[in-house]
Design an enzyme around this catalytic site. Structure first.
Site, PDB file in Angstrom:
ATOM      1  N   ASP A 172       7.358  62.215-102.260  1.00 56.81           N
ATOM      2  CA  ASP A 172       7.222  60.812-101.928  1.00 56.81           C
ATOM      3  C   ASP A 172       7.468  60.693-100.426  1.00 56.81           C
ATOM      4  O   ASP A 172       7.980  61.622 -99.800  1.00 56.81           O
ATOM      5  CB  ASP A 172       8.275  60.040-102.725  1.00 56.81           C
ATOM      6  CG  ASP A 172       8.235  58.573-102.409  1.00 56.81           C
ATOM      7  OD1 ASP A 172       7.134  58.050-102.259  1.00 56.81           O
ATOM      8  OD2 ASP A 172       9.315  57.967-102.314  1.00 56.81           O
ATOM      9  N   LYS A 173       7.110  59.582 -99.856  1.00 58.31           N
ATOM     10  CA  LYS A 173       7.342  59.449 -98.421  1.00 58.31           C
ATOM     11  C   LYS A 173       8.607  58.643 -98.130  1.00 58.31           C
ATOM     12  O   LYS A 173       9.581  59.168 -97.611  1.00 58.31           O
ATOM     13  CB  LYS A 173       6.142  58.782 -97.754  1.00 58.31           C
ATOM     14  CG  LYS A 173       6.305  58.631 -96.259  1.00 58.31           C
ATOM     15  CD  LYS A 173       5.176  57.834 -95.661  1.00 58.31           C
ATOM     16  CE  LYS A 173       5.237  56.369 -96.034  1.00 58.31           C
ATOM     17  NZ  LYS A 173       6.349  55.639 -95.435  1.00 58.31           N
ATOM     18  N   THR A 174       8.546  57.362 -98.524  1.00 57.85           N
ATOM     19  CA  THR A 174       9.630  56.466 -98.129  1.00 57.85           C
ATOM     20  C   THR A 174      10.933  56.872 -98.807  1.00 57.85           C
ATOM     21  O   THR A 174      10.978  57.035-100.013  1.00 57.85           O
ATOM     22  CB  THR A 174       9.293  55.022 -98.541  1.00 57.85           C
ATOM     23  OG1 THR A 174       7.914  54.831 -98.329  1.00 57.85           O
ATOM     24  CG2 THR A 174      10.104  54.038 -97.766  1.00 57.85           C
ATOM     25  N   LYS A 185       0.554  40.062 -82.670  1.00 55.08           N
ATOM     26  CA  LYS A 185       0.808  41.500 -82.722  1.00 55.08           C
ATOM     27  C   LYS A 185       0.030  42.077 -83.897  1.00 55.08           C
ATOM     28  O   LYS A 185      -0.147  41.407 -84.931  1.00 55.08           O
ATOM     29  CB  LYS A 185       2.306  41.792 -82.852  1.00 55.08           C
ATOM     30  CG  LYS A 185       2.973  41.331 -84.133  1.00 55.08           C
ATOM     31  CD  LYS A 185       4.409  41.854 -84.153  1.00 55.08           C
ATOM     32  CE  LYS A 185       5.004  41.805 -85.543  1.00 55.08           C
ATOM     33  NZ  LYS A 185       5.608  40.508 -85.891  1.00 55.08           N
ATOM     34  N   ILE A 230      -6.786  63.631 -96.644  1.00 55.55           N
ATOM     35  CA  ILE A 230      -6.143  62.335 -96.831  1.00 55.55           C
ATOM     36  C   ILE A 230      -6.940  61.592 -97.897  1.00 55.55           C
ATOM     37  O   ILE A 230      -8.150  61.439 -97.770  1.00 55.55           O
ATOM     38  CB  ILE A 230      -6.177  61.494 -95.528  1.00 55.55           C
ATOM     39  CG1 ILE A 230      -5.883  62.353 -94.310  1.00 55.55           C
ATOM     40  CG2 ILE A 230      -5.268  60.301 -95.647  1.00 55.55           C
ATOM     41  CD1 ILE A 230      -4.499  62.861 -94.202  1.00 55.55           C
ATOM     42  N   GLU A 286       9.508  44.354 -88.382  1.00 56.12           N
ATOM     43  CA  GLU A 286       9.828  43.157 -87.599  1.00 56.12           C
ATOM     44  C   GLU A 286      11.293  43.124 -87.260  1.00 56.12           C
ATOM     45  O   GLU A 286      11.672  42.791 -86.140  1.00 56.12           O
ATOM     46  CB  GLU A 286       9.454  41.905 -88.401  1.00 56.12           C
ATOM     47  CG  GLU A 286       7.966  41.649 -88.420  1.00 56.12           C
ATOM     48  CD  GLU A 286       7.633  40.235 -88.892  1.00 56.12           C
ATOM     49  OE1 GLU A 286       8.460  39.641 -89.605  1.00 56.12           O
ATOM     50  OE2 GLU A 286       6.554  39.754 -88.536  1.00 56.12           O
ATOM     51  N   ASP A 322       8.619  56.912-108.447  1.00 56.91           N
ATOM     52  CA  ASP A 322       8.452  58.367-108.472  1.00 56.91           C
ATOM     53  C   ASP A 322       8.856  58.966-109.814  1.00 56.91           C
ATOM     54  O   ASP A 322       8.690  60.151-110.034  1.00 56.91           O
ATOM     55  CB  ASP A 322       9.305  59.021-107.370  1.00 56.91           C
ATOM     56  CG  ASP A 322       8.982  58.448-106.014  1.00 56.91           C
ATOM     57  OD1 ASP A 322       7.783  58.315-105.718  1.00 56.91           O
ATOM     58  OD2 ASP A 322       9.918  58.120-105.267  1.00 56.91           O
ATOM     59  N   THR A 358       2.193  58.876-101.672  1.00 58.31           N
ATOM     60  CA  THR A 358       2.951  57.685-101.347  1.00 58.31           C
ATOM     61  C   THR A 358       2.203  56.441-101.756  1.00 58.31           C
ATOM     62  O   THR A 358       0.978  56.426-101.815  1.00 58.31           O
ATOM     63  CB  THR A 358       3.273  57.643 -99.836  1.00 58.31           C
ATOM     64  OG1 THR A 358       3.939  56.432 -99.564  1.00 58.31           O
ATOM     65  CG2 THR A 358       2.035  57.759 -98.999  1.00 58.31           C
ATOM     66  N   LYS A 399       0.412  59.232-109.342  1.00 58.56           N
ATOM     67  CA  LYS A 399       1.262  60.331-108.876  1.00 58.56           C
ATOM     68  C   LYS A 399       1.441  61.351-109.989  1.00 58.56           C
ATOM     69  O   LYS A 399       1.303  62.559-109.789  1.00 58.56           O
ATOM     70  CB  LYS A 399       2.638  59.802-108.450  1.00 58.56           C
ATOM     71  CG  LYS A 399       2.639  59.050-107.146  1.00 58.56           C
ATOM     72  CD  LYS A 399       4.065  58.679-106.767  1.00 58.56           C
ATOM     73  CE  LYS A 399       4.090  57.957-105.418  1.00 58.56           C
ATOM     74  NZ  LYS A 399       5.427  57.709-104.917  1.00 58.56           N
TER      75      LYS A 399
END
Lengths: 341, 1187
Positions: free
Chosen positions: B407-409, B575, B748, B511, B810, B689, B786
């Protein structure tokens, strides 16, 4: 409270350790040392074994002394002549004297004393001297446990029932060579495992409520004239009761009584006659009976195997040790060259 | 809500109800429940708020345990043997010789189970006994979670978990809003907003609650996390029903964040809560090694049957011989006799299957797990989290991992954003100082901020900071006092205190990072009112009137605010992603090129970039837009969102580029190094992810999974045909000869593409493509996807997979993979709870796999092989003996010595092999990941190795039977002419076997610790001691009559001692020689390293040389095959490969697009829109205390 693990050698898997590496270099000296040690041991063992004198005679097919045309074995095969005795003679002569202790053995072949149904067919409680009845006798003894009327055999079971009952008398010239039938069983067996039932000083009473096994010609208390070798404590019985490992085996029958001056140094050179009371039927199961006279050395009977094994293993170690030694030095040389490049 | 969330449903077929909730699961979706406020809900009985994840309790332990145990074929086998032994006359070893060891072994297993279950109960108690404020009898009282019942009103304060599923009534925030963190449930880390219904918003203190009357009616407990249906009726039965939905739902497992307190009504408790309904017993995973072992146990059973049959036939033949064996009683024959003989032999040989194997393995694995738990290198000091093996079944599987799905985060990253660098008007800032410091600092920059001179650059810097501090949806909060309850001790990302006691609340960590950075620069965003934003700029308050908020969405990739600045000018501050900003720049905007270059640089470093731009709006033009296009769009009935976007587009133009920010999504410590090391161990890492493509690629760069040298293949198709076509194209590009080899390409894939790529017909070509790439990154994937990816690789590649993650999203992947690893450290994370191993940091994976995994594999391989070896070695002797005793089933040894063989005399060596064996030191295992390939490729334990061992132990058993046989062939074993018997020989053989087997264990040990010595020599001593004692049991203890006096006589026989010196070495001679020869002629890298370790030489050169050698071999081979040289081949070279890269042709896109650095996380489509959110806050007003 912190959950930090303890920093101990055990938990951190850092217990000091020895890392033996089995390399040519570390092993070849061991091999050489082993070979140097084993070969002489082997030689000594072999020589010792060779010095033992062993006389063996197969008397399965011997003829009756009374009638030379009658094979004792055929007498034993015939059910109707069960009660007849049959004696045969073995002539033995040896050219080197059997010095020291001399033992008399009988050997049987093709007799499966190690058969499961045979081995288990005994009652150790009975043999240790406990009185047993039809209800308390070990069921392992069946069908050799009791008569239909409930009288228990003494001793019960297949082993006891098939007790070897040939007897040997050795004669030189006219004198009987004295052989003791004691001191042939394991002392532990004699003293702990086999005991007569009470009252031990009156064996005929002790065994009065029992009956002798079917195949026996004598009662258990009459196996020997000496009380200490009678009943369950008869050493011949004890020896028999210890089941052999193979169907080919020998068991001690007696040892030379060296108390008289004549036999103080063992058996001297000469001709001997052995009178065999041929009782034990072996031809029915294709077996053979042997009569064996043997001396011993400090490690037992004649045993070439151990000496040969030691010598062989020693030689193999020697060869491999030398080979590894060469490999090691060769490798080092090569390594040096390699590095030079 | 985001796609990720919507897709998140647990696979319905795999949900197993908890043991405690089995009754309620049947009622799922049946019926409704009604609960009344302020009066006990007696008419219905609800589940207590107690959870229990333990397997057993006092009453159920014995039946359940026995059921579990006798479900194993292995134990059934021995149970059958026990029963067979009860048949009179059949057993050669008596009645109890299997029952005793079996009981012993079950006892050991039971103790282990009890200890493990006790721990589970303790963990449950910790949860059950958490405290919560419950409204009872007119006031709040602190109670335990278990005391909470359905219908209770509870007060949850910031940073705490919800004790059950609650309906939100009111909160400290305006309009009953509250933030919750649901990472436990769905793995998403941005905060979510829940809002109570207006009717209950006014409940702000105990008095309000006291006067509350009414009821809630809702559906029965179910496991749908995103559905909730209910009605609230206020003011008695006459009241109007107001609908309740998921927006009012606060689920157990979620945590209250950035909100001081909430009031909620408990609707589902304990096992009826949605989280627990979704919890499923982790599937029982079986390791590869266990499967192989099971297979081999079956083989042994087949062999057992075969030799039993052969022996029974032999017995028949022997019985049929035409001789009269009058000394043995009538031997049963015929079919029944044959069957009985067969049973006898099965009992006789049953120990070929090592009875103690399973329990030995369980013990060994349990202690190995303790070693994992106790590893200081895997202890994370800041969060006080040691590694944790939640299952011990898979210890050795850790040594065989080929694919890691990460997983990433929260796994690769800390989920902590930090403003790192910026580029303003073509000048880069933040470059210099961040080598050591983590945060942004640049002398030049600060100088420009604090002492502005009248130059353009300083002006731009000021503008940049203004955008930073004004253009966002962050809400500031002034905290008056530090309430220990409201501030959890965890690492806060957007909940920070400075000297002004301002906390920033934001659902977007990006932010928050920007606003915090602005604060550090002296521009403190301090007050937000519905219409204004106040920034304390270098000590001076500046107020900006917020005119419009142009919301962020993932399609717009930007957000803007229209503000009236203190100078009265209306400005649009914007932004967003660089490509969308660039499109909207005015033609005379400067620095575009420089900024783009900087962006590319930032992106390359793996930083998340945002472009900042602004434009001045003419008052009239703005009014016209606001009243016209915007008003029309915002009141549109059809496609309001689309129309709003169009309206936004009208003003977001002619922008003036100010600069760009670079935010670091902070990686966990040592992630790039770990990935590099694992790659050297020939482990492939795939990142899966739920996050956006940009973010994912970003992280892949920053953790060096993708390097600049690599080409990217991006699959971003939405149709099946498109996907198929792209995959085919990419496969052609790679070329068939390089298929499934490691090419310097990164793949990817997006979630949409994956949906099609996992379809049956594309699946295999997709897999081909993925396996041909060095790195694979899948983004926007749902939890189920996943799991599907993991399943695909698991089943199609036959390789061991490992999934690592930290969130509930996950869980499915963690459970699908061979080994699931959870990142722990944050409280009560579900991923960690359903994982097999939990570690605090991704970097610990390195030690877990390379050291623990490889060691454990090697240990267990040796332990299992040895267990088989020792049993075959001893019990096959019975077969050889059968040839000499007329196949009667007679045993050569005493029955109890046989059955104690596995329990006492040879039980320790397998343990020492399984626990203390070390191939190489842990330092070298880590330093040379190449060593991992031995366990990875299952070199030490497979069918081939097993049969070799089988042959070897057969030879050993032959030698160990026949050599003593020859030794005693003459019978006379004593100098006084006495002879032995069958048991006399048996004890010779048995002693030699015990010694040989123990020495063999020693020979297999590369590491002799004190325990090895104890086990080897100790076992031998234990045998002799037992032998001595047992020979004197009879007649005092009525067993072992046959053994009486054996020790005295055996030990008195010189033959015994001469045999003792000769036999074990002679038997082991070949084994020893083979080891020496192998070391001499076919030395493995491990052995090389071992030797180096012994001589204290650094093995680096050796490893490199070995690598070069095998590389050149490989290259040679390849040359012959393909005419290509120096190409790395995946899968079979364990050693390091030199860095050579095939030029990938230009049509495979490489990283050119600077927008790849763009990443921004923000909740979209939540219950409260971003503009509504900021309109509702007034940070000047104090918040209610809620007491």
């Amino acid at each position: 409270m912190s959950r930090k693990p303890e920093n101990t050698a055990f938990k951190q898997q850092r217990i000091p350790a020895w890392h033996p590496l089995l390399t040519a270099k570390s092993v070849f000296p061991t091999f050489l040392v082993v070979s140097v040690a084993f070969i002489p041991i082997g030689v000594v063992l072999l020589v010792n074994s060779q010095n033992i004198i062993e006389i063996m005679h197969d008397y399965t097919d011997c003829t009756s002394v009374e009638d030379n045309s009658v094979l004792c074995s055929s007498v034993r095969l015939n059910q109707s002549r069960m009660e007849e005795t049959c004696t045969c003679q073995i002539n033995v002569s040896f050219d080197t004297s059997m010095s020291g202790d001399v033992f008399m053995y009988y050997g049987l072949t093709n007799f499966f004393q190690n058969h499961r149904r045979y081995v288990k067919s005994r009652d150790d409680n009975q043999l240790i001297g406990q009185h047993v009845t039809q209800s308390t006798v070990s069921s392992e003894c069946l069908p050799f446990a009791y008569l239909p009327n409930g009288t228990v055999f003494a001793p019960c079971g297949a082993i006891a029932n098939s007790l070897f009952n040939d007897s040997f008398t050795m004669i030189r010239d006219t004198t009987v060579v004295p052989f003791l039938q004691t001191g042939i069983a394991w002392p532990t067996d004699y003293s702990q495992k086999f005991n007569n039932p009470s009252p031990v000083n009156d064996l005929s009473q002790a065994f009065s409520s029992y009956i002798r096994p079917l195949f026996w010609q004598r009662n258990v208390e009459d196996l020997d004239t000496v009380t200490s070798n009678s009943g369950y404590q008869n050493e011949g019985l004890i020896v028999w009761m210890r089941a052999a490992a193979f169907s080919h085996f020998r068991k001690p029958y007696g040892r030379l009584d060296r108390s008289s001056s004549e036999f103080e140094n063992g058996l001297s050179v000469g001709n001997y006659i052995i009178n065999v009371s041929y009782n034990y039927p072996v031809t029915a199961f294709g077996g053979h009976k042997r009569f064996i006279l043997s001396t011993t050395n400090w490690m037992g009977g004649k045993n070439n195997f151990l000496g040969i094994a030691y010598i062989t293993f020693g030689c193999v170690c020697m060869c491999i040790g030398v080979l590894l030694c060469c490999l090691h030095y060769h490798a080092r040389k090569r390594h040096v060259v390699h590095v030079d490049k | 809500m985001e796609e990720v969330e919507l897709d998140f449903q647990m696979p319905s077929n795999s949900v197993v109800p908890q043991s405690g909730s089995s009754d309620s699961s049947s009622q799922e979706n049946l019926g409704t429940r009604t609960l009344h406020f302020n009066c006990p809900n007696v008419e219905q009985s609800f589940e207590r708020n107690r959870i229990s994840t333990g397997k057993y309790n006092f009453a159920t332990f014995i039946p359940l345990f026995l059921f579990e145990q006798f479900r194993k074929a292995f134990n059934i086998f021995f149970l059958i043997i026990c029963i067979l032994q009860q048949i009179p006359g059949v057993s050669p070893t008596g009645r109890y010789t299997t029952i005793v060891p079996l009981t012993f072994i079950l006892l050991v297993a039971a103790i282990k189970e009890i200890i493990e279950d006790y721990k589970r109960h303790r963990a449950d108690d910790a949860v059950n006994n958490r405290l919560i404020e419950v409204f009872r009898e007119g006031k709040f009282t602190e109670l335990r979670w278990t005391q909470v019942i359905v219908g209770d009103i509870v007060k949850v304060v910031n940073g705490n978990f919800f004790p059950g599923d609650l309906v939100l009534l009111s909160s400290s925030e305006p309009q009953a809003m509250c933030y919750i963190e649901t990472s436990n449930l769905d793995g998403e880390t941005n905060l979510k907003i829940r809002q109570g219904i207006p009717a209950t918003t006014g409940l702000q203190c105990s008095e309000d609650l006291n006067s509350l009357s009414g009821s809630i009616e809702c559906e029965g407990p179910n496991r749908h996390l995103y559905d909730f249906c209910g009605n609230i009726k206020l003011g008695g039965d006459s009241g109007r029903s107001i609908p309740l939905g998921p927006d009012q739902m606060l689920l157990r497992g979620a945590m209250l964040r950035n909100t001081q307190w909430i009031y909620g009504v408990v609707v589902y408790t304990g096992h009826e809560s949605k989280l627990m309904k979704n919890a499923k017993r982790a599937p029982l995973k079986m390791s590869n090694l266990d499967r192989t072992t099971n297979m081999q146990i079956w083989f042994l059973m087949v062999i057992l049957i075969i030799i039993s049959l052969a022996s029974a036939i032999g017995s028949e033949v022997w019985k049929k011989m035409p001789v009269d064996r009058w000394y043995i009683d009538d031997i049963g024959s015929g079919a029944r006799g044959f069957f009985m003989e067969l049973l006898t032999f099965i009992i006789l040989y049953n120990n070929l299957v090592p009875i103690s194997l399973l329990v030995t393995l369980e013990l060994v694995k349990a202690i190995q797990a303790v070693f994992i738990n106790c590893d200081l290198d895997m202890y994370y000091e800041p969060s006080d989290t040691p590694a944790m093996a939640r299952t011990s079944n898979l210890n050795e599987e850790l040594g065989q991992v080929k694919y890691i799905f990460s997983d990433k985060t929260g796994t690769l990253t800390q989920n902590y954003m930090e403003f790192k660098k910026c580029s303003i008007a073509g000048v880069k800032y933040g470059e210099t100082a961040n080598q050591n410091g983590d945060t942004f600092s640049d002398e030049d920059f600060l100088e420009r901020v604090h002492n502005p001179k009248q130059v353009d650059q300083d002006d731009y810097v000021r503008k940049f900071i203004t955008i930073m501090s004004v253009c966002h949806t962050v809400v500031p909060e002034h905290v008056k006092k530090l309430n220990s309850n409201s501030i959890s001790n965890r690492d806060e990302t957007d909940f920070d205190l400075d000297m002004d006691n301002i906390q920033y609340q934001s659902s977007s960590p990006d932010e928050a990072a920007i606003v915090k950075a602005a604060r550090k620069m002296g521009f403190i965003f301090s007050i937000r009112t519905p219409t204004h934003v106040t920034v304390k700029a270098l000590g001076k308050d500046e107020s900006y009137e917020i005119l419009n908020v142009l919301e962020f969405s993932s399609t717009r990739k930007r957000m803007s605010v229209i503000v009236r600045c203190p100078d009265g000018v209306i400005r649009l501050l914007c932004k967003g992603a660089d490509n969308v900003i660039c499109e909207r720049l005015s033609p005379d905007s400067h620095f575009q090129l420089e900024t783009e270059n900087h962006l590319r640089e930032f992106a390359r470093e793996g930083l998340r970039t945002l472009c900042f731009a602004q434009t001045e709006l003419d008052e009239d033009a703005y009014m016209e837009w606001n009243k016209g296009a915007f008003y029309k769009a915002s009141t549109a009935v059809i496609d309001r969102e689309g129309q709003l976007e169009a309206a936004y587009d009208l003003v977001e133009k002619n922008l003036d580029l100010i600069g760009a920010s670079a935010i670091e999504d902070k990686l966990q410590d040592g992630v790039p190094e770990t990935i590099a090391t694992l790659a050297k161990a020939d482990i492939k890492i795939w990142v899966l992810t739920g996050d956006k493509q940009e973010t994912a690629i970003n992280i892949a760069y920053s953790c060096k999974l993708i390097t600049e040298k690599m080409s990217l293949i991006i699959l971003n198709e939405t149709t099946l045909d498109g996907v198929r076509e792209t995959i085919m194209e990419a496969l052609n590009e790679i070329g068939s000869e390089f298929l499934r080899q490691e090419n310097d390409v990164a793949l990817i894939v997006s979630g949409m593409t994956l949906k099609h790529a996992l379809c049956a017909d594309v699946q295999s070509s997709f897999l081909d493509l993925a396996l041909s790439c060095k790195a694979v990154v899948c983004c926007r994937v749902s939890p189920i996807q996943k799991a599907e990816i993991v399943d695909l690789v698991k089943h199609r590649c036959k390789a061991i997979t490992l999934a690592i993650g930290d969130g509930a999203n996950d869980v499915s992947m963690i459970q699908a993979a061979h080994v699931g690893v959870g990142i722990s450290g944050h409280e009560g994370l579900q991923a960690a709870n359903s994982s097999d191993y939990s570690i605090a940091q991704f970097a610990y994976l390195q030690k877990l796999l390379l050291v623990h995994g490889a060691w454990n594999y090697n240990r267990l391989a040796k332990c299992i092989l040895f267990s088989f070896y020792k049993n075959i070695c001893l019990y096959l002797i019975e077969l050889w003996f059968a040839f000499f005793n007329g196949f009667s089933g007679q045993i050569l040894f005493d029955r109890w010595t046989i059955s104690f063989y596995n329990m006492f005399f040879t039980s320790l060596p397998p343990l020492s092999l399984g626990l203390f064996e070390r191939t190489c030191s842990s330092e070298n295992m880590m330093k040379y990941p190449q060593l991992y390939s031995i366990s990875q490729r299952a070199v030490k334990y497979n069918a081939g190795v097993f049969w070799k061992m089988f042959a070897n132990s057969t030879v050993h058993s032959l030698l160990l039977f026949f050599l003593p046989t020859f030794l005693l062939w003459q019978d006379v074993a004593f100098s006084d002419g006495k002879v032995g018997g069958y048991l006399f020989l048996g004890n010779f053989v048995y002693t030699y076997v015990v010694i040989t087997v123990c020495l063999k264990a020693g020979m297999e040990s590369a590491t002799w610790t004190i325990f090895t010595h104890l086990s080897v020599w100790g076992s031998i001593i234990v045998w002799f001691a037992f032998f001595g004692a047992y020979s004197h049991f009879f007649p005092v203890i009525p067993i072992g009559a046959e053994m009486l006096g054996q020790a005295d006589n055996v030990l008195a026989s010189p033959l015994f001692w001469f045999g003792l010196i000769l036999l074990p070495p002679a038997v082991l001679f070949r084994d020893l020689l083979w080891k020496v020869f192998r070391r001499r002629f076919r030395k493995s890298v491990v052995e090389e390293v071992q030797e180096m370790e012994m001589e204290h030489i650094d093995p680096t050169n050796t490893i490199m040389q070995a690598a070069k050698q095998s590389l050149s071999e490989k290259a040679h081979l390849l040359k012959n095959m393909f005419g290509v040289s120096g190409r790395s081949v995946a899968g079979d070279i364990p050693l390091e490969i030199s860095e050579e890269h095939r030029p990938i042709s230009s049509s495979v896109r490489s990283l050119q697009d600077p927008n790849l650095g763009f990443a921004f996380s923000q909740e979209e489509g939540g219950v409260v829109s971003q503009s509504d959110l900021i309109r509702q806050y007034n940070s000047e007003r104090s918040k209610p205390e809620g007491n």
